[in-house]
Design an enzyme around this catalytic site. Structure first.
Site, mmCIF file in Angstrom:
data_model
loop_
_atom_site.group_PDB
_atom_site.id
_atom_site.type_symbol
_atom_site.label_atom_id
_atom_site.label_comp_id
_atom_site.label_asym_id
_atom_site.label_seq_id
_atom_site.Cartn_x
_atom_site.Cartn_y
_atom_site.Cartn_z
ATOM 1 N N LYS A 86 -24.554 43.060 -1.154
ATOM 2 C CA LYS A 86 -25.994 43.117 -1.371
ATOM 3 C C LYS A 86 -26.694 43.853 -0.225
ATOM 4 C CE LYS A 86 -27.891 39.318 -2.862
ATOM 5 N NZ LYS A 86 -28.297 39.609 -4.248
ATOM 6 N N ARG A 108 -31.056 35.116 0.840
ATOM 7 C CA ARG A 108 -29.966 35.175 -0.134
ATOM 8 C C ARG A 108 -28.638 35.455 0.560
ATOM 9 N NH1 ARG A 108 -31.923 36.632 -5.531
ATOM 10 N NH2 ARG A 108 -34.157 37.074 -5.489
ATOM 11 N N GLY A 127 -23.710 33.387 -8.439
ATOM 12 C CA GLY A 127 -24.045 31.980 -8.593
ATOM 13 C C GLY A 127 -23.261 31.018 -7.733
ATOM 14 N N MET A 150 -22.979 30.947 -4.328
ATOM 15 C CA MET A 150 -23.608 30.559 -3.058
ATOM 16 C C MET A 150 -25.110 30.411 -3.265
ATOM 17 S SD MET A 150 -21.338 32.678 -0.309
ATOM 18 C CE MET A 150 -21.474 34.224 -1.198
ATOM 19 N N ARG A 197 -25.356 46.727 -7.647
ATOM 20 C CA ARG A 197 -23.945 46.549 -7.321
ATOM 21 C C ARG A 197 -23.125 47.034 -8.507
ATOM 22 N NH1 ARG A 197 -24.150 39.929 -7.587
ATOM 23 N NH2 ARG A 197 -24.630 39.745 -9.803
ATOM 24 N N HIS A 216 -25.917 32.582 -16.213
ATOM 25 C CA HIS A 216 -24.729 32.211 -15.438
ATOM 26 C C HIS A 216 -23.500 32.129 -16.324
ATOM 27 C CE1 HIS A 216 -21.884 29.204 -13.783
ATOM 28 N NE2 HIS A 216 -22.124 29.848 -12.666
ATOM 29 N N SER A 222 18.751 42.909 -7.911
ATOM 30 C CA SER A 222 17.522 42.457 -8.562
ATOM 31 C C SER A 222 17.054 41.217 -7.806
ATOM 32 C CB SER A 222 17.781 42.113 -10.031
ATOM 33 O OG SER A 222 16.597 41.666 -10.652
ATOM 34 N N CYS A 239 12.700 40.649 -10.449
ATOM 35 C CA CYS A 239 12.591 40.120 -11.808
ATOM 36 C C CYS A 239 11.978 38.724 -11.842
ATOM 37 C CB CYS A 239 13.962 40.094 -12.485
ATOM 38 S SG CYS A 239 15.178 39.087 -11.612
ATOM 39 N N TYR A 296 11.965 49.383 -9.494
ATOM 40 C CA TYR A 296 11.303 48.849 -10.683
ATOM 41 C C TYR A 296 10.865 47.410 -10.451
ATOM 42 C CZ TYR A 296 15.570 46.210 -11.753
ATOM 43 O OH TYR A 296 16.627 45.338 -11.700
#
Length: 898
Positions: free
Chosen positions: A33, A103, A112, A114, A359, A475, A784, A851, A871
Site C-alpha cells: 500500500k 492502515r 481484511g 489486519m 495494487r 470480504h 528418484s 517422486c 524431472y
C-alpha cells in the site's frame, strides 16, 4: 559510529502533493500500500497526503519487546507536520482539524486480515470544528460515532457488537431501519451512549488526546500483524512472519458528505473472468469500510453493469458523470503503468476524486490466465512475463469438476457470482462448525449473513461460501476468490436464523446438515447435490501452458499405477510416470488371495507357486500402463511395504479370509504374528524384501519385461521401463539387486527373442543412501528421491503422526513451513544436493528426479531446478501446477545468473 548510524535510520516516508520519498520498487520496505501510494503521488494522481512507517519499524517492534525505535516519534511528528502543510489543517486543532486514517500495508496483500482506523483525531472539540467546516453537523457526528466504534474495537479491544446493539436500540426507538434516517441530534445521542459504554467497560473515558489516539492506532496495526487470522492467512499463503507490516497514516477524505460524495472499489478487469472491462462497486454518501464490509448494498460503476445486474440505483457513470470520466482515465493510466490488472480504492469528496490505493488485483485462476494471455497479446508484457504472472497452485481451481449444464437446477436463491466454481456440501452456519465438520472430514457450505476476517478458518475448511449480504468486493468475495472457493454473495432472499440453525428462501426451510450446491459462476444456490463435469483444459489454459512448456527445463511426470490415473496424467501433460507403486496392485481383491498364499508359504517353492499366479496379473497391469504412456518413461517401484500389511489381524478377519481362500486360519494367524514388527516402516520392507525373498522381485521384473516385450511386439511405441528398487542404503544392496534385475531381464528377452531397453535405479529415501550416493551410482542408472520418507528419516518424524505437533512448531517459528509439504532445503535439501553431486561424480549421466509429494509443490520444484534435477513427479491433478512452477523456476534461475 554505531549510534550515529542508528540516528540516520529513516523510519518514515512521506507521500502526497505531487511527490514522494519512495516508489513502487520499495514494496519490501514500505509495504504494498505504501509503495503504491508513493508511486501514484509521483505520477501526479490525486492522492491524499500522508506518510508510511516502514516494515523495518514493525520488525524492530517485535524484536524489542514491542518498543518503537527511539527516532520514530520525532519522524512521525515531522511527517504529520508535512501533511498539515499540504492540507492546510492542523492535527488536534479544534477549529480546523486534520483527521487521518491509520492502515496496515504488508508487502503481500492480506485483505481484511489486519486492522484499520478511520477518522482518527476526532474528539469532543474537533467534532464541532468538523461540523462547522463541513457545514453538516449530521456528517460530523456520524463520522465521530464511526471512529469511536472502530477505535474501541481495534485499539481498546472492545466488542463491536456492543456498539451495534446500542445503534439498533436507537433505530428501534426512532422506528427506522437505515442509518441515513438518523438526524444530527440522533447521532449526537448515539455518540454519547457509545462514550458511556466505553467508560463502563474500561473504567476510563474514551481517549480525547489525538496524539494518544494516533500512537494507540499505530501500535494496534503493528499488533494486528500477529493476530490469529493474520497468522492463519500467512500460513495459508506462505507469507513469512519476518516480513512485518508497514503503517500508513493518511489524511482523511470523506465519501459520506452528501450526494456528491462517494466511495468505491474497482478492478480494471473482471477478477472472476479476466474480461477487459471496468468492474467494481461504489456507494453514494459512504465511507470505504461500508463497501468492503458488505453493510450496504453497493451500486454499479457503469450503466452497462447496472443494466446487466438489473439494479435500479444509478451507476457512478450516471450519478457522477464528470468524476466518472476522470476516474476512467486514471484507472486506465494505472493499468498501463503497472502492466497488470489493478485493484483500486477511491473516494469522491464533494465532487472531487481521490485515489486511496492501487495494487495488483487478486483474481481467480481463470481470470489470471486470461489477463496474463491478454496482456501478452496486447503487447504490455512478454510471454515469459505472462508465465510468471499466474500462481501455479491456483491452477487447482481449474482442474476440478463444475456443474453439468444438462443437470436440473432447483434454484432456491440467487445472489452475486462472487467467486466461480461449484461445490456441494452440508449447510453450516458458523465458521466453527465449518472447521469442525469440513476439510478432510466432510464437505460443507458455510452460510452466513456476511463474513468477517474472523471467519477465515471456517472459509478455508468449507467447500464454498454463501452470504445473504455484501457485494462483489465484500470480504467474502475477495477472500473466497483468493482461496479458490466458489462463493455466492448478496443473496438477499435468503433469511438466516443461526440460533435455530435454519435457512429460509422462497418459502422453503433448510436446516444445518441439509445438502445444497452453489454455483459461484452464476450466483445460484441449488437444493441438493447436482451432477458435476470435468473441466476443459483449452483456450487460455492451453496457450499459457504451451508458453510454460517452451520455457521450462525440468520434465514433469506423474505418480500413477491405475489406468484412470495414467490417462488423467496424459491429459494434464505428464511426460511419463515417475512412480508406479506396485503394492497398490497387490491389494486388488482379485489377487489378494494369491498374495496371502505367497506370504504364508513355508518355502521358496511354495512362494514361487503363488507368485506364478500373480505374474499374469502384474504383467497385464504393466501392459496397460505402457500402452497409455505410448513410449514415455515409466518408473516402476518394486514391492515396498511390510508383508504383514497384506494379512488380516483380527480373529473375525482371519476366519473370513480362511473361508474365502481355503487357508488354515491357525496358520494364517500365526504367520501374521510372526511378521509383526515393532517399527514396521523401518523393518522388513523395500529392497530388504528383495534381498530376503529374491523370487518376489524376480517375478515383478519378469512381469515388467514381458509386458514391455508384448507392447513392443504389438507395433505400439516401445516402452521405456525404469525399474526402481526402494529403500536401498548400501552399494552392496544395489549391486545384488542390479544383478538380480539384469539376470531376470536377460532371461525373459532370451525366451522372447526380443531386446528391450530398460533402466535400473533406486529410490533415495535414507540419509545413508544420500551420503553414499557414489556407491549406489556404480550400479544405479537413476536416482528418484523419495522425499516423503527422506524427510521422515532425516527428521525422525512420522508423517502420519506429525499433525499433533507440527502446527505448534510452525506457530512458534521453529518450522517456517510443514517439511512434508515443502522441502526442508537446509537439511533434506542438503542431502539431495550431496547425493546429486556424488552420484554424478560416479556416473556422469545418472538421471535424477523426485517422486514424493513435494513434486507438486512450487517452492520444492524451484529447489529441484536449482539443484539441476532432471524431472519431478507428482499426482496427476498437480501436473499442470508442476509444469507452470517448473517454467517459473527456470526463469528465476536465469534471472539469478544475470
Amino acid at each position: 559510529m554505531a549510534a550515529e548510524t542508528m540516528t540516520k535510520t529513516k523510519w518514515v516516508y512521506a507521500f502526497g502533493g505531487g511527490g514522494a520519498d519512495g516508489d513502487a520498487a520499495m514494496k519490501n520496505l514500505l509495504g504494498g500500500k505504501g509503495a503504491n501510494l508513493a508511486e501514484m503521488s509521483s505520477l501526479g494522481l490525486p492522492v491524499p497526503p500522508g506518510f508510511t512507517i516502514t516494515t523495518e519499524a514493525c520488525t524492530h517492534f517485535y524484536a524489542n519487546e514491542r518498543n518503537y525505535p527511539a527516532e520514530l516519534e520525532a519522524q512521525v511528528a515531522a511527517g504529520l507536520k508535512t501533511v498539515e502543510t499540504l492540507t492546510g489543517k492542523a492535527f488536534g486543532d479544534a477549529a480546523n482539524p486534520l483527521l487521518v486514517s491509520v492502515r496496515s500495508g504488508a508487502r503481500a496483500s492480506m485483505p481484511g486480515m489486519m486492522d484499520t482506523v478511520l477518522n482518527l483525531g476526532l474528539n469532543d472539540a474537533t467534532v464541532e470544528g468538523l461540523a462547522k467546516l463541513a457545514g453538516d453537523r449530521r456528517f460530523a457526528f456520524d463520522s465521530y460515532r464511526r471512529f469511536i466504534q472502530m477505535y474501541s474495537n481495534v485499539v481498546l479491544n472492545l466488542d463491536h457488537h456492543m456498539f451495534e446493539e446500542i445503534l439498533d436500540e436507537h433505530k428501534e426507538r426512532l422506528d427506522v431501519t437505515v442509518d441515513t434516517a438518523l438526524s444530527a441530534e440522533d447521532w449526537e445521542a448515539v455518540v454519547s451512549d457509545y462514550k458511556r459504554a466505553v467508560e463502563d467497560e474500561r473504567g476510563a473515558e474514551f481517549p480525547q488526546d489525538p496524539q494518544a489516539q494516533l500512537w494507540g492506532a499505530i501500535g494496534a496495526v503493528f499488533a494486528s500483524w500477529m493476530n490469529d487470522r493474520a497468522k492463519f492467512y500467512r500460513r495459508m499463503h506462505d507469507i513469512p512472519e519476518s516480513w512485518g507490516t508497514a503503517v500508513n497514516v493518511q489524511s482523511m477524505v470523506f465519501g459520506n458528505m452528501g450526494d456528491t460524495s462517494a466511495t468505491g472499489v474497482a478492478f480494471t478487469r473482471n477478477p472472476s473472468t479476466g474480461e477487459n472491462r471496468l468492474y467494481g462497486e461504489f456507494l453514494i454518501n459512504a465511507q470505504g469500510e461500508d463497501v468492503v464490509a458488505g453493510i450496504r448494498t453497493p451500486q454499479a460503476l457503469t450503466k452497462v453493469s447496472r443494466e446487466e445486474m438489473g439494479e435500479k440505483a444509478p451507476s457512478m457513470e450516471e450519478a457522477l458523470p464528470d468524476v466518472f470520466a476522470q476516474f476512467k482515465d486514471v484507472v486506465s493510466r494505472l493499468e498501463t503503468h503497472y502492466r497488470d490488472m489493478q485493484d483500486i480504492e477511491f473516494t469522491v469528496e464533494k465532487g472531487r476524486l481521490y485515489m486511496l490505493q492501487t495494487r495488483n488485483g487478486k483474481r481467480t485462476a481463470k481470470a489470471a490466465l486470461k489477463v496474463a494471455v491478454d496482456l501478452a497479446s496486447e503487447g504490455l508484457i512478454s510471454k515469459e512475463e505472462a508465465v510468471m504472472r499466474v500462481e501455479p497452485a491456483s491452477l487447482d481451481q481449474l482442474l476440478h469438476p463444475t456443474i453439468d449444464p444438462a443437470s436440473t437446477r432447483e434454484v432456491i436463491a440467487t445472489g452475486l457470482p462472487a467467486s466461480p466454481g461449484a461445490a456441494t456440501g452440508k449447510i453450516v452456519f458458523t465458521a466453527a462448525d465449518a472447521e469442525q465438520q469440513g476439510g478432510s472430514v466432510g464437505a460443507v457450505i458455510l452460510v452466513r449473513e456476511e463474513t468477517s476476517p474472523e471467519d477465515i478458518r471456517g472459509m478455508d475448511a468449507a467447500r464454498g461460501v454463501v452470504t445473504a449480504r455484501g457485494g462483489m468486493t465484500s470480504h467474502a468475495a475477495v477472500v473466497a476468490r483468493g482461496m479458490g472457493r466458489p462463493c455466492v454473495s448478496g443473496a438477499g432472499e435468503i433469511h438466516i436464523d443461526t440460533r435455530a440453525g435454519e435457512l429460509r428462501a422462497r418459502g422453503r426451510v433448510f436446516r444445518a446438515g441439509d445438502v445444497i450446491t452453489i454455483d459461484g459462476s452464476t450466483g445460484e444456490v441449488l437444493a441438493g447435490a447436482v451432477k458435476m463435469i470435468e473441466p476443459e483444459l483449452s483456450g487460455d489454459f492451453a496457450t499459457l501452458m504451451g508458453w510454460a512448456d517452451a520455457v521450462r527445463r525440468l520434465k514433469v511426470r506423474a505418480n500413477a499405477e491405475t489406468a484412470v490415473d495414467a490417462r488423467a496424467a496424459r491429459q494434464f501433460g505428464a511426460e511419463g510416470i515417475g512412480l508406479c507403486r506396485t503394492e497398490h496392485m497387490f491389494f486388488d481383491p482379485a489377487r489378494i488371495a494369491a498374495v496371502r498364499e505367497m506370504i504364508l508359504a513355508d518355502d521358496e517353492a511354495g512362494r514361487r507357486a503363488a507368485l506364478a499366479k500373480i505374474l499374469p496379473m502384474q504383467r497385464a497391469d504393466f501392459v496397460e500402463l505402457f500402452g497409455i504412456m505410448e513410449g514415455l518413461p515409466v518408473t516402476i517401484r518394486l514391492l515396498d511395504p511390510p508383508l504383514h500389511e497384506f494379512l488380516p489381524h483380527t480373529a473375525e478377519d482371519v476366519e473370513a479370509v480362511a473361508e474365502a481362500t481355503g487357508l488354515d486360519p491357525v496358520k494364517l494367524l500365526r504367520r501374521a504374528e510372526e511378521l509383526k514388527e515393532v517399527n514396521p516402516m523401518l523393518g522388513l520392507r523395500g529392497c530388504r524384501l528383495g534381498v530376503s525373498f529374491p523370487e518376489i522381485y524376480e517375478m515383478q521384473v519378469r512381469a515388467i519385461i514381458e509386458a514391455a516385450c508384448e507392447v513392443a511386439a504389438s507395433g505400439r511405441p516401445a516402452p521405456i521401463p525404469e525399474i526402481m528398487h526402494p529403500l536401498v542404503a548400501k552399494g552392496e544392496e544395489m549391486k545384488f539387486l542390479r544383478e538380480l534385475t539384469d539376470r531376470t531381464a536377460k532371461a525373459v528377452m532370451a525366451e522372447r527373442g526380443q531386446t528391450i531397453d530398460y533402466m535400473v535405479g533406486t529410490m533415495v529415501e535414507l540419509p545413508r543412501a544420500a551420503i553414499r550416493a557414489a556407491d549406489l551410482a556404480e550400479h544405479a542408472e537413476f536416482f528418484s528421491f523419495g522425499t516423503n520418507d527422506l524427510t521422515q528419516t532425516t527428521f525422525g518424524i512420522s508423517r502420519d503422526d506429525s499433525g499433533r505437533f507440527l502446527n505448534a512448531y510452525i506457530d512458534k517459528g521453529i518450522f517456517e513451513k510443514d517439511p512434508f509439504v515443502t522441502i526442508d532445503q537446509d537439511g533434506v535439501g542438503d542431502l539431495i544436493r550431496l547425493a546429486a553431486e556424488r552420484g554424478r561424480a560416479a556416473r556422469p549421466g545418472v538421471k535424477l528426479g523426485i517422486c514424493g509429494e513435494h513434486g507438486g509443490d512450487p517452492a520444492s520444484i524451484a529447489f529441484c531446478e536449482s539443484v539441476g534435477l532432471d524431472y519431478v513427479s507428482c499426482s496427476a491433478y498437480r501436473v499442470p501446477i508442476a509444469r507452470l512452477a517448473a517454467a517459473q523456476a527456470a526463469v528465476g534461475e536465469r534471472e539469478k545468473d544475470r
